[in-house]
Design an enzyme around this catalytic site. Structure first.
Site, PDB file in Angstrom:
ATOM      1  N   VAL A  13      -7.553   0.505  -7.477  1.00  0.00           N
ATOM      2  CA  VAL A  13      -7.435   0.453  -8.551  1.00  0.00           C
ATOM      3  C   VAL A  13      -8.115   1.056 -10.600  1.00  0.00           C
ATOM      4  CG1 VAL A  13      -5.460   0.075 -10.586  1.00  0.00           C
ATOM      5  CG2 VAL A  13      -4.411  -0.741  -7.811  1.00  0.00           C
ATOM      6  N   PRO A  33      -5.583 -11.972  -5.432  1.00  0.00           N
ATOM      7  CA  PRO A  33      -5.187 -12.602  -3.642  1.00  0.00           C
ATOM      8  C   PRO A  33      -5.177 -13.914  -3.775  1.00  0.00           C
ATOM      9  CG  PRO A  33      -7.951 -12.694  -4.865  1.00  0.00           C
ATOM     10  CD  PRO A  33      -7.340 -12.776  -5.629  1.00  0.00           C
ATOM     11  N   PHE A  90       1.677   1.419  -9.662  1.00  0.00           N
ATOM     12  CA  PHE A  90       2.294   2.030  -8.894  1.00  0.00           C
ATOM     13  C   PHE A  90       1.415   3.140  -7.316  1.00  0.00           C
ATOM     14  CE2 PHE A  90       5.467   0.175 -12.481  1.00  0.00           C
ATOM     15  CZ  PHE A  90       5.578  -0.844 -11.516  1.00  0.00           C
ATOM     16  N   LYS A  96       6.842  -5.580 -11.313  1.00  0.00           N
ATOM     17  CA  LYS A  96       5.728  -4.937 -10.490  1.00  0.00           C
ATOM     18  C   LYS A  96       6.114  -5.338  -9.210  1.00  0.00           C
ATOM     19  CE  LYS A  96       2.390  -3.353  -8.305  1.00  0.00           C
ATOM     20  NZ  LYS A  96       1.793  -2.446  -7.330  1.00  0.00           N
ATOM     21  N   LEU A  97       6.107  -6.869  -9.022  1.00  0.00           N
ATOM     22  CA  LEU A  97       6.228  -7.897  -7.877  1.00  0.00           C
ATOM     23  C   LEU A  97       7.536  -7.067  -6.950  1.00  0.00           C
ATOM     24  CD1 LEU A  97       5.396 -11.291  -9.137  1.00  0.00           C
ATOM     25  CD2 LEU A  97       4.073  -9.959  -7.634  1.00  0.00           C
ATOM     26  N   ASN A 116       7.596  -4.175  -4.611  1.00  0.00           N
ATOM     27  CA  ASN A 116       6.293  -3.995  -4.339  1.00  0.00           C
ATOM     28  C   ASN A 116       7.529  -4.582  -2.508  1.00  0.00           C
ATOM     29  OD1 ASN A 116       4.698  -3.189  -4.769  1.00  0.00           O
ATOM     30  ND2 ASN A 116       3.072  -3.946  -4.746  1.00  0.00           N
ATOM     31  N   CYS A 126      -1.496  -5.667  -1.157  1.00  0.00           N
ATOM     32  CA  CYS A 126      -0.673  -5.908  -2.117  1.00  0.00           C
ATOM     33  C   CYS A 126       0.559  -6.508  -1.227  1.00  0.00           C
ATOM     34  CB  CYS A 126       0.087  -4.925  -2.350  1.00  0.00           C
ATOM     35  SG  CYS A 126      -1.850  -4.672  -3.897  1.00  0.00           S
ATOM     36  N   GLN A 149       2.370  -7.823   1.778  1.00  0.00           N
ATOM     37  CA  GLN A 149       2.096  -9.602   2.118  1.00  0.00           C
ATOM     38  C   GLN A 149       1.687 -10.306   1.103  1.00  0.00           C
ATOM     39  OE1 GLN A 149       1.598 -10.619   5.723  1.00  0.00           O
ATOM     40  NE2 GLN A 149      -0.057 -12.216   5.197  1.00  0.00           N
ATOM     41  N   ARG A 191       2.815   4.153  15.497  1.00  0.00           N
ATOM     42  CA  ARG A 191       3.113   5.097  14.629  1.00  0.00           C
ATOM     43  C   ARG A 191       4.579   5.582  14.872  1.00  0.00           C
ATOM     44  NH1 ARG A 191       1.741   2.824   9.935  1.00  0.00           N
ATOM     45  NH2 ARG A 191      -0.049   1.501   9.781  1.00  0.00           N
TER      46      ARG A 191
HETATM   47  P1  NAD Z   1     -10.927  -5.027  -5.163  1.00  0.00           P
HETATM   48  O1  NAD Z   1     -10.494  -5.962  -4.864  1.00  0.00           O
HETATM   49  O2  NAD Z   1     -10.855  -2.741  -5.077  1.00  0.00           O
HETATM   50  O3  NAD Z   1     -11.086  -4.422  -7.162  1.00  0.00           O
HETATM   51  C1  NAD Z   1     -11.061  -5.527  -8.407  1.00  0.00           C
HETATM   52  C2  NAD Z   1     -12.806  -5.480  -8.625  1.00  0.00           C
HETATM   53  O4  NAD Z   1     -12.193  -6.289  -9.520  1.00  0.00           O
HETATM   54  C3  NAD Z   1     -13.940  -5.848  -7.746  1.00  0.00           C
HETATM   55  O5  NAD Z   1     -14.800  -5.039  -7.177  1.00  0.00           O
HETATM   56  C4  NAD Z   1     -14.186  -6.987  -8.616  1.00  0.00           C
HETATM   57  O6  NAD Z   1     -15.658  -7.264  -8.073  1.00  0.00           O
HETATM   58  C5  NAD Z   1     -13.708  -7.121 -10.206  1.00  0.00           C
HETATM   59  N1  NAD Z   1     -14.747  -8.124 -10.863  1.00  0.00           N
HETATM   60  C6  NAD Z   1     -13.930  -9.590 -10.733  1.00  0.00           C
HETATM   61  N2  NAD Z   1     -13.501 -10.477 -11.526  1.00  0.00           N
HETATM   62  C7  NAD Z   1     -14.514  -9.367 -12.647  1.00  0.00           C
HETATM   63  C8  NAD Z   1     -15.307  -9.796 -13.939  1.00  0.00           C
HETATM   64  N3  NAD Z   1     -14.188 -10.033 -14.253  1.00  0.00           N
HETATM   65  N4  NAD Z   1     -15.798  -8.421 -14.112  1.00  0.00           N
HETATM   66  C9  NAD Z   1     -15.009  -7.564 -13.704  1.00  0.00           C
HETATM   67  N5  NAD Z   1     -15.277  -7.190 -12.632  1.00  0.00           N
HETATM   68  C10 NAD Z   1     -14.329  -7.993 -11.756  1.00  0.00           C
HETATM   69  O7  NAD Z   1      -9.044  -4.909  -5.764  1.00  0.00           O
HETATM   70  P2  NAD Z   1      -7.844  -3.425  -6.072  1.00  0.00           P
HETATM   71  O8  NAD Z   1      -7.875  -3.333  -4.717  1.00  0.00           O
HETATM   72  O9  NAD Z   1      -8.446  -2.342  -7.331  1.00  0.00           O
HETATM   73  O10 NAD Z   1      -6.656  -4.442  -7.090  1.00  0.00           O
HETATM   74  C11 NAD Z   1      -7.028  -5.218  -8.117  1.00  0.00           C
HETATM   75  C12 NAD Z   1      -5.465  -5.786  -8.563  1.00  0.00           C
HETATM   76  O11 NAD Z   1      -4.657  -3.946  -8.753  1.00  0.00           O
HETATM   77  C13 NAD Z   1      -4.233  -6.840  -7.765  1.00  0.00           C
HETATM   78  O12 NAD Z   1      -3.911  -6.927  -9.073  1.00  0.00           O
HETATM   79  C14 NAD Z   1      -3.672  -5.243  -7.116  1.00  0.00           C
HETATM   80  O13 NAD Z   1      -2.810  -6.336  -6.780  1.00  0.00           O
HETATM   81  C15 NAD Z   1      -3.315  -4.878  -8.505  1.00  0.00           C
HETATM   82  N6  NAD Z   1      -3.162  -3.561  -7.437  1.00  0.00           N
HETATM   83  C16 NAD Z   1      -3.392  -2.653  -6.361  1.00  0.00           C
HETATM   84  C17 NAD Z   1      -2.949  -1.564  -5.758  1.00  0.00           C
HETATM   85  C18 NAD Z   1      -3.922  -1.343  -4.398  1.00  0.00           C
HETATM   86  O14 NAD Z   1      -3.589  -0.260  -4.215  1.00  0.00           O
HETATM   87  N7  NAD Z   1      -4.703  -1.294  -4.335  1.00  0.00           N
HETATM   88  C19 NAD Z   1      -1.964  -0.783  -5.802  1.00  0.00           C
HETATM   89  C20 NAD Z   1      -1.572  -1.104  -7.389  1.00  0.00           C
HETATM   90  C21 NAD Z   1      -1.549  -2.606  -8.071  1.00  0.00           C
HETATM   91  C1  UGA Z   2       2.354   0.033  -1.873  1.00  0.00           C
HETATM   92  C2  UGA Z   2       3.466   1.159  -2.461  1.00  0.00           C
HETATM   93  O1  UGA Z   2       3.722   1.379  -1.950  1.00  0.00           O
HETATM   94  C3  UGA Z   2       2.864   0.902  -4.290  1.00  0.00           C
HETATM   95  O2  UGA Z   2       3.693   1.470  -5.032  1.00  0.00           O
HETATM   96  C4  UGA Z   2       1.807  -0.259  -4.604  1.00  0.00           C
HETATM   97  O3  UGA Z   2       1.062   0.025  -5.961  1.00  0.00           O
HETATM   98  C5  UGA Z   2       1.109  -0.659  -4.124  1.00  0.00           C
HETATM   99  O4  UGA Z   2       1.401  -1.048  -2.852  1.00  0.00           O
HETATM  100  C6  UGA Z   2       0.058  -1.795  -4.129  1.00  0.00           C
HETATM  101  O5  UGA Z   2       0.945  -3.319  -5.153  1.00  0.00           O
HETATM  102  O6  UGA Z   2      -1.123  -2.095  -4.365  1.00  0.00           O
HETATM  103  P1  UGA Z   2      -0.076   0.915  -0.433  1.00  0.00           P
HETATM  104  O7  UGA Z   2       0.181  -0.252   0.471  1.00  0.00           O
HETATM  105  O8  UGA Z   2      -1.542   1.173  -1.413  1.00  0.00           O
HETATM  106  O9  UGA Z   2       0.881   1.061  -1.760  1.00  0.00           O
HETATM  107  O10 UGA Z   2       0.718   2.026   0.966  1.00  0.00           O
HETATM  108  P2  UGA Z   2       1.638   2.261   1.469  1.00  0.00           P
HETATM  109  O11 UGA Z   2       2.181   3.585   1.053  1.00  0.00           O
HETATM  110  O12 UGA Z   2       3.270   1.464   0.410  1.00  0.00           O
HETATM  111  O13 UGA Z   2       2.025   1.415   3.132  1.00  0.00           O
HETATM  112  C7  UGA Z   2       1.959  -0.178   2.780  1.00  0.00           C
HETATM  113  C8  UGA Z   2       1.805   0.405   3.960  1.00  0.00           C
HETATM  114  O14 UGA Z   2       3.844  -0.208   4.909  1.00  0.00           O
HETATM  115  C9  UGA Z   2       0.859   0.776   5.421  1.00  0.00           C
HETATM  116  O15 UGA Z   2       0.661   0.276   6.292  1.00  0.00           O
HETATM  117  C10 UGA Z   2       2.123   1.929   5.256  1.00  0.00           C
HETATM  118  O16 UGA Z   2       1.905   2.310   7.429  1.00  0.00           O
HETATM  119  C11 UGA Z   2       3.524   0.723   5.873  1.00  0.00           C
HETATM  120  N1  UGA Z   2       4.462   2.091   5.708  1.00  0.00           N
HETATM  121  C12 UGA Z   2       4.994   2.786   4.837  1.00  0.00           C
HETATM  122  C13 UGA Z   2       5.492   1.768   7.669  1.00  0.00           C
HETATM  123  O17 UGA Z   2       5.234   1.202   8.446  1.00  0.00           O
HETATM  124  N2  UGA Z   2       6.335   2.602   6.965  1.00  0.00           N
HETATM  125  C14 UGA Z   2       7.325   2.957   5.816  1.00  0.00           C
HETATM  126  O18 UGA Z   2       7.991   3.752   5.959  1.00  0.00           O
HETATM  127  C15 UGA Z   2       6.309   3.077   5.134  1.00  0.00           C
END
Ligand code: NAD
Ligand code: UGA
Length: 465
Positions: A14, A91, A162, A220-221, A224, A276, A278, A443
Site C-alpha cells: 500500500v 496482521p 481501497f 473499510k472493514l 472488504n 486482507c 480473511q 479459476r
Molecule cells: P506490507 O506488509 O506489505 O507492508 C508494511 C510495511 O510496514 C513493511 O514493509 C514493514 O517493514 C513496515 N513497517 C512496520 N512497522 C513500521 C514502522 N514503525 N516504521 C516503518 N515501517 C514499518 O503491508 P501492506 O500490504 O502494504 O498493508 C499495509 C496495511 O494496508 C494493512 O493494514 C493492510 O490491511 C492495508 N491494506 C492493504 C492492501 C493490499 O492490497 N495489500 C489494500 C488496502 C489496505
Molecule cells: C481486496 C479489495 O478488492 C480491495 O478493494 C481492498 O483494498 C483490498 O482487498 C485490501 O483491503 O487489501 P485484493 O485482495 O488485492 O483487494 O484483490 P481482489 O481483487 O479483491 O481479490 C481477492 C481474492 O478474491 C483473490 O484471491 C481473487 O482471486 C478472489 N476473487 C475475486 C474471486 O475468487 N472471485 C471474484 O469474483 C473476485
C-alpha cells in the site's frame, strides 16, 4: 494549511504504490517513504522493485530522486513532514487474547510512538492508512497526546485504502472514492481539508467523501466484508451446480444482469486469498464478539467458513478423481499467487491446496510467472503448512515454465488465473503428461470443451462434465 512534505511509514503493497502515485500527481509535494526493513528500501531504490504491480515501474522511475524518495531514515522523515501516513502491516494476532481473530496493532502503536517521540514542533497530521479496527484512531490519538511536547499539535485522520493488488496503479489513478474520516472540530476539519487538497490534484472533489473517524474505519472493514461475501455467496452455489448439472457461470451471468446485484465479483473460484479479506473479516467478527453481538459475528464468520470449505472441497475432488490416491503422483500446480498480476502469495488458495496434496504425499511441480522460488518454498515450509519442513524438499519442485512443470504429471491444477495459462498449447501439454491426463481448473479460465476434445479429463468449479 499547505502540505509541502509527506512521509509514509511502511513501504509495502500500500505505502509504495500509494505514495508513488501521490508523488507522480503532486509535483509540488516531496514524498518520502520509509521502512524499518533496509532490504525493502534497497529494493525500492533498485531496478527490481520489491513488488510487482503493472505500471508501477514507470511511475517510480519517473519520480524517484525528484519528489519521491525511499529511505530508512525514519526520524528525519517524520521530523520534516507536515503529514505522516501510517501504512504498516496489521496482521491477525497469532498469540494471546484475540488470537486468530483480532488485528495485531503492535506495528501501528509502534509507529505512533515513533512519531510522538520524534516530532519536536509544529502541527502534524497523522493519517491512518492501514486497515484497523474501529476506534484505532482513538488509540493513536491517545498515544500521541500522552507524550506530546510543548509546541506540538497532532490531528489524526482515517484514510483507508481501497486499491486491489494487480490493479493498484489504475485503482489509485481512477479511485471510485477517497474516504477521509476525522474529528468534526475546526482543527479536525483543517486536517481533512489538507489531505483532501492532496487528493484533489487528481481525484474529482465529489469523489472525496469526508465523515467522522469511526464511520470511516468501519467502512473499510465493511467494504472488504461485502466483497468477500459476494465471492463466498457465488462459491456456495458451486457444489449445488456440480450436483444438479447447472453451470455457475450461467447463474452468475443471469443474476449479474440485475443492476441491483451487478456483475462484478461473481467469479466462482477455488476460494479467495490475499492478505486482507480473511484478516479483515476475522477482525470484524472479533469486534462483534467483543461487543456481545454473537449473531452478527456468526453471520460474517460464515463468509470464512464457506471459503475454507471451498478450498478443502477442491483438493478433495482432485484426490477423488485421481482414483482416491495421489501418493507419489506428480501434480502440476499452475499459479501460486493469490490472484493474477501480482507476486503476492499471502493467504493464496494455492498454499492450502498444496498443503492438502502434500498431506496425501503427492509430488508437486509448481510454476508461477511472478512468484520467487524461495517464496514458494518458505510458504510451504511454514509450521502451519508443514510440521516436518523436510517434506517440502521431498515433495516439491519449482519450475521455470508451465510445460516444464507439466512434464510427466498426472494432473494440472490451475490455482491462479494468469492470462498465459489460457494461451498454453494444450496439445503439446497433453503429449508430455501421464495418461489419463487431468485438468482441474480452479479459476474457470480454460476452454473446457477444447480440452475434452484433446483427450483431457476435465474438472472445474461449479460445473459437471
Ligand atoms: P506490507 O506488509 O506489505 O507492508 C508494511 C510495511 O510496514 C513493511 O514493509 C514493514 O517493514 C513496515 N513497517 C512496520 N512497522 C513500521 C514502522 N514503525 N516504521 C516503518 N515501517 C514499518 O503491508 P501492506 O500490504 O502494504 O498493508 C499495509 C496495511 O494496508 C494493512 O493494514 C493492510 O490491511 C492495508 N491494506 C492493504 C492492501 C493490499 O492490497 N495489500 C489494500 C488496502 C489496505
Ligand atoms: C481486496 C479489495 O478488492 C480491495 O478493494 C481492498 O483494498 C483490498 O482487498 C485490501 O483491503 O487489501 P485484493 O485482495 O488485492 O483487494 O484483490 P481482489 O481483487 O479483491 O481479490 C481477492 C481474492 O478474491 C483473490 O484471491 C481473487 O482471486 C478472489 N476473487 C475475486 C474471486 O475468487 N472471485 C471474484 O469474483 C473476485
Amino acid at each position: 494549511m499547505t502540505i509541502k512534505k509527506v512521509c509514509c511509514l511502511g513501504a509495502g503493497y500500500v505505502g509504495g504504490p500509494t505514495c508513488s502515485i501521490m508523488a507522480y500527481k503532486c509535483p509540488d509535494i516531496q514524498v518520502i517513504v520509509v521502512d524499518k526493513s533496509k532490504q525493502r528500501i534497497d529494493e525500492w531504490n533498485s531496478d527490481v522493485l520489491p513488488i510487482y504491480e503493472p505500471g508501477l515501474d514507470e511511475v517510480v522511475k519517473q519520480c524517484r530522486g525528484k519528489n519521491l524518495h525511499f529511505s530508512t531514515e525514519i526520524e528525519t522523515a517524520i521530523k520534516e513532514a507536515d503529514l505522516i501516513f501510517i501504512s504498516v502491516n496489521t496482521p491477525t494476532k497469532t498469540f494471546g487474547y484475540g488470537k486468530g481473530k483480532a488485528a495485531d496493532l503492535k506495528y501501528v502503536e509502534l509507529a505512533a510512538r515513533d512519531i510522538v517521540e520524534t516530532v519536536e514542533s509544529g502541527f502534524k497530521i497523522v493519517v491512518e492508512k492501514s486497515t484497523v479496527p474501529v476506534k484505532a484512531a482513538e488509540s493513536i490519538s491517545t498515544i500521541l497526546h500522552s507524550k506530546q511536547k510543548a509546541g506540538v499539535e497532532f490531528q489524526v485522520l482515517s484514510n483507508p485504502e481501497f486499491l486491489a493488488e494487480g490493479s493498484a496503479i489504475t485503482d489509485l489513478l481512477h479511485a471510485e472514492r477517497v474516504l477521509i474520516g476525522g474529528e468534526q472540530s475546526p482543527k479536525g476539519k483543517l486536517a481533512i481539508g489538507a489531505l483532501s487538497w492532496i487528493y484533489q490534484h487528481w481525484i474529482p472533489e465529489e469523489k472525496i467523501l469526508t465523515m467522522d473517524t469511526w464511520s470511516s474505519e468501519l467502512s473499510k472493514l465493511a467494504a472488504n466484508a461485502f466483497l468477500a461475501q459476494r465471492i463466498s455467496s457465488i462459491n456456495a452455489l458451486t457444489p449445488l451446480c456440480e450436483e444438479t448439472g447447472a453451470d455457475v457461470s450461467e447463474v452468475a451471468k443471469a443474476i449479474g444482469k440485475d443492476s441491483r446485484i451487478g456483475s462484478k465479483f461473481l467469479q466462482a473460484s477455488v476460494g479467495f486469498g490475499g492478505s486482507c479479506f480473511q484478516k479483515d473479516i476475522l477482525n470484524l467478527v472479533y469486534i462483534c464478539e467483543s461487543l456481545g453481538l454473537q449473531e452478527v459475528a456468526a453471520y460474517w464468520n460464515s463468509v470464512i467458513v464457506i471459503n475454507d470449505y471451498q478450498k478443502r472441497r477442491f483438493s478433495l475432488r482432485i484426490v477423488h478423481r485421481l482414483f482416491n490416491t495421489v501418493t507419489d503422483k506428480r501434480i502440476s500446480i499452475l499459479g501460486f499467487a493469490f490472484k493474477k498480476n501480482t507476486g503476492d502469495t499471502r493467504e493464496s488458495a494455492a498454499i492450502h491446496l498444496s498443503k492438502h496434496l502434500m498431506d496425501e504425499n503427492a509430488k508437486l511441480a509448481i510454476y508461477d510467472p511472478k512468484v520467487d522460488k524461495q517464496q514458494i518454498l518458505d510458504d510451504l515450509s511454514h509450521p502451519y503448512i508443514s510440521e516436518d519442513p523436510s517434506r517440502v524438499a521431498r515433495l516439491v519442485t519449482i519450475h521455470q515454465s508451465a510445460y516444464e512443470a507439466g512434464q510427466g504429471s498426472h494432473a494440472l491444477v490451475i490455482c491462479t488465473e494468469w492470462d498465459e495459462f489460457v494461451k498454453l498449447d494444450f496439445r503439446r501439454m497433453y503429449e508430455i503428461m501421464e495418461k489419463p491426463a487431468f485438468v482441474f481448473d480452479g479459476r474457470k479460465i480454460l476452454d473446457h470443451e477444447a480440452l475434452i476434445s484433446i483427450g483431457f479429463e476435465v474438472e472445474t468449479i461449479g460445473k459437471r462434465f
